[in-house]
Write a protein that holds these residues in place. Sequence first.
Motif, PDB file in Angstrom:
ATOM      1  N   GLY A  50       0.829  -1.190   0.000  1.00 47.26           N
ATOM      2  CA  GLY A  50       0.000   0.000   0.000  1.00 47.26           C
ATOM      3  C   GLY A  50       0.865   1.242   0.000  1.00 47.26           C
ATOM      4  N   VAL A  51       0.544   2.201  -0.841  1.00 49.41           N
ATOM      5  CA  VAL A  51       1.324   3.429  -0.974  1.00 49.41           C
ATOM      6  C   VAL A  51       0.627   4.537  -0.193  1.00 49.41           C
ATOM      7  CG1 VAL A  51       2.326   5.089  -2.587  1.00 49.41           C
ATOM      8  CG2 VAL A  51       2.081   2.690  -3.257  1.00 49.41           C
ATOM      9  N   TRP A  52       1.415   5.316   0.581  1.00 53.01           N
ATOM     10  CA  TRP A  52       0.855   6.434   1.330  1.00 53.01           C
ATOM     11  C   TRP A  52       1.635   7.708   1.061  1.00 53.01           C
ATOM     12  CZ3 TRP A  52       4.482   8.401   4.692  1.00 53.01           C
ATOM     13  CH2 TRP A  52       5.457   7.526   5.158  1.00 53.01           C
ATOM     14  N   ASP A  53       0.939   8.825   1.182  1.00 49.82           N
ATOM     15  CA  ASP A  53       1.504  10.160   0.953  1.00 49.82           C
ATOM     16  C   ASP A  53       1.028  11.046   2.100  1.00 49.82           C
ATOM     17  OD1 ASP A  53       2.182  12.730   0.157  1.00 49.82           O
ATOM     18  OD2 ASP A  53       1.863  12.304  -1.960  1.00 49.82           O
ATOM     19  N   TRP A  54       1.968  11.478   2.941  1.00 51.43           N
ATOM     20  CA  TRP A  54       1.617  12.195   4.180  1.00 51.43           C
ATOM     21  C   TRP A  54       2.038  13.654   4.082  1.00 51.43           C
ATOM     22  CZ3 TRP A  54       4.144  10.960   9.616  1.00 51.43           C
ATOM     23  CH2 TRP A  54       3.482  11.710  10.591  1.00 51.43           C
ATOM     24  N   ASP A  55       1.045  14.569   4.157  1.00 52.81           N
ATOM     25  CA  ASP A  55       1.286  16.006   4.217  1.00 52.81           C
ATOM     26  C   ASP A  55       1.297  16.408   5.687  1.00 52.81           C
ATOM     27  OD1 ASP A  55       1.409  18.720   4.082  1.00 52.81           O
ATOM     28  OD2 ASP A  55      -0.329  18.987   2.780  1.00 52.81           O
ATOM     29  N   LEU A  56       2.493  16.687   6.235  1.00 53.00           N
ATOM     30  CA  LEU A  56       2.609  16.952   7.657  1.00 53.00           C
ATOM     31  C   LEU A  56       2.062  18.310   8.048  1.00 53.00           C
ATOM     32  CD1 LEU A  56       4.945  14.741   7.062  1.00 53.00           C
ATOM     33  CD2 LEU A  56       5.751  15.397   9.309  1.00 53.00           C
ATOM     34  N   GLN A  57       1.971  19.249   7.108  1.00 53.43           N
ATOM     35  CA  GLN A  57       1.429  20.557   7.442  1.00 53.43           C
ATOM     36  C   GLN A  57      -0.060  20.479   7.759  1.00 53.43           C
ATOM     37  OE1 GLN A  57       3.088  22.566   3.825  1.00 53.43           O
ATOM     38  NE2 GLN A  57       3.901  24.041   5.310  1.00 53.43           N
ATOM     39  N   SER A  58      -0.798  19.699   6.980  1.00 52.04           N
ATOM     40  CA  SER A  58      -2.237  19.521   7.230  1.00 52.04           C
ATOM     41  C   SER A  58      -2.531  18.249   8.008  1.00 52.04           C
ATOM     42  CB  SER A  58      -2.987  19.483   5.897  1.00 52.04           C
ATOM     43  OG  SER A  58      -2.555  18.379   5.099  1.00 52.04           O
ATOM     44  N   ASN A  59      -1.490  17.421   8.218  1.00 51.15           N
ATOM     45  CA  ASN A  59      -1.630  16.125   8.903  1.00 51.15           C
ATOM     46  C   ASN A  59      -2.635  15.224   8.191  1.00 51.15           C
ATOM     47  OD1 ASN A  59      -0.642  14.469  10.972  1.00 51.15           O
ATOM     48  ND2 ASN A  59      -2.445  14.823  12.227  1.00 51.15           N
TER      49      ASN A  59
END
Length: 484
Positions: A259-268
């Motif tokens: 499974g591929v994930w993409d995490w934007d830490l600014q918006s969590n």
Amino acid sequence: MKFLFKSVRTRLLLIALLVEAVMLSLLVFNSMRLMHTYMAEQLAQQAKQISPILVAAIVAPLVQNDYATVQAVLTESQHGEGIKYLLVTNLAGRRVAQVGWSDSQALPEADADIASIGLSEGAIFHVREHLVMFGQKLGTLYFGLDLSPVLRAQNVLQRQGALIALSEMLLSFIVLSGLMWWITRNLNDLILASQQVAQGNFDHAAVKEGSDECGQLGAAFNAMSCKLNERFMEVLVAKEELSKVEQLWSFALEGGGDGVWDWDLQSNQVELSKAGKMMFGFAPDEIGADMALWIARVHPEDFPAWSAQWRAFFSGHGEKIACEYRVLCKDGHWLWVQTRGMVVARNAEGQVLRMVGTHTDISIRKTLEEQVRQLAFYDALTQLPNRRLLHDRLLQVLVASKRSQCYAAVMFLDLDNFKPLNDAHGHDVGDLLLVEVAQRLRACVRETDTVARFGGDEFVVLLGELTTQPHDSTEQASLIAEKI
């Protein structure tokens, strides 16, 4: 006056002066606070130094009810610097000697610290000390320390701080006025050109250049504008190429079951691929993208190590991370996964802005590891701990007994006539007997105790944390032995 406030020079000057005034005020306030704290510590230290001396001088005559000597000690001690009064009461609370404190005044209450006292002229820090000799209370000593030095030092610091702050403000006003004028000479042309660039128009008129700083700023802006135009075109092309690469990368990973994930830490917010959601039993349109929802699904036993690993990663400057833990699936079962991630964007301070990675199902591997562990530390027939695990448990019991001073017991058992039974009825029957014996032995002891197969028809029972008395521990072990 209104026109002056429209000028950027005036605004910058006022803001700079305001910031400086705030900083100077904070500096003076912090100096006052530090001075107050230091004086409080000195006052407390003075009280700690005075108390033992006074107590030592007063206790002996107080035991003999020699109040005249006690009075003489108080009178002599008041001459010490900073002592306003001294007062001694006997065990019944009656005043037996005092100096600097009138009979009409009630007994003073001891102050917790200097912060609880209002600093004013004549303020006193009250101290109370019990008079004890050989563990027996004889009475109470009261004395007060003069806070006038603290007040005077505070007033001096306030006056000096105010004078320094005013001088600094005046000097800053003169320097900043000239500096603001110099900086903003050609600012209007630069503003107009910047507005054109902001609208995407890179064909604006060139800003005036020169040999001074403002001229060099104009030259640098013109060069920057040209570079921005070039980079803008490059970014458009690169964006299209990146989109194609991301699609290919996601297809390749999901084709392998990850499974591929993409995490934007600014918006969590974390985006999980279709295969990733299916791994945990969710449909593509189920469960939100809030990272908190996924954090809540981490197994409670794995969460401390998991969170510690991520904290260590973010506090350092690593680029990749890999961790293994259990995740709660939609149907309620726990799935072992291995999460790998890498940083793809950071801000100017080095903080992570975006990460991408994969989730891999490692349940089969974890099952095999548990089976290997079972074979290494447990008897395959009876599922009891083997010699290796028994040795480890025995060391643990010895350490625990040394710490708690509780006794432990070890029982060695074997089966009589096991070999004739095994020869007469076969190994299968012998194995059934060993399994039954193992189950019965486990039923006779506590969950914290250990029953191990030593080998063949030999068993060991390890009883830990009995009692601290040898007789009681022997009885407990004997009861379990009789039960067996």
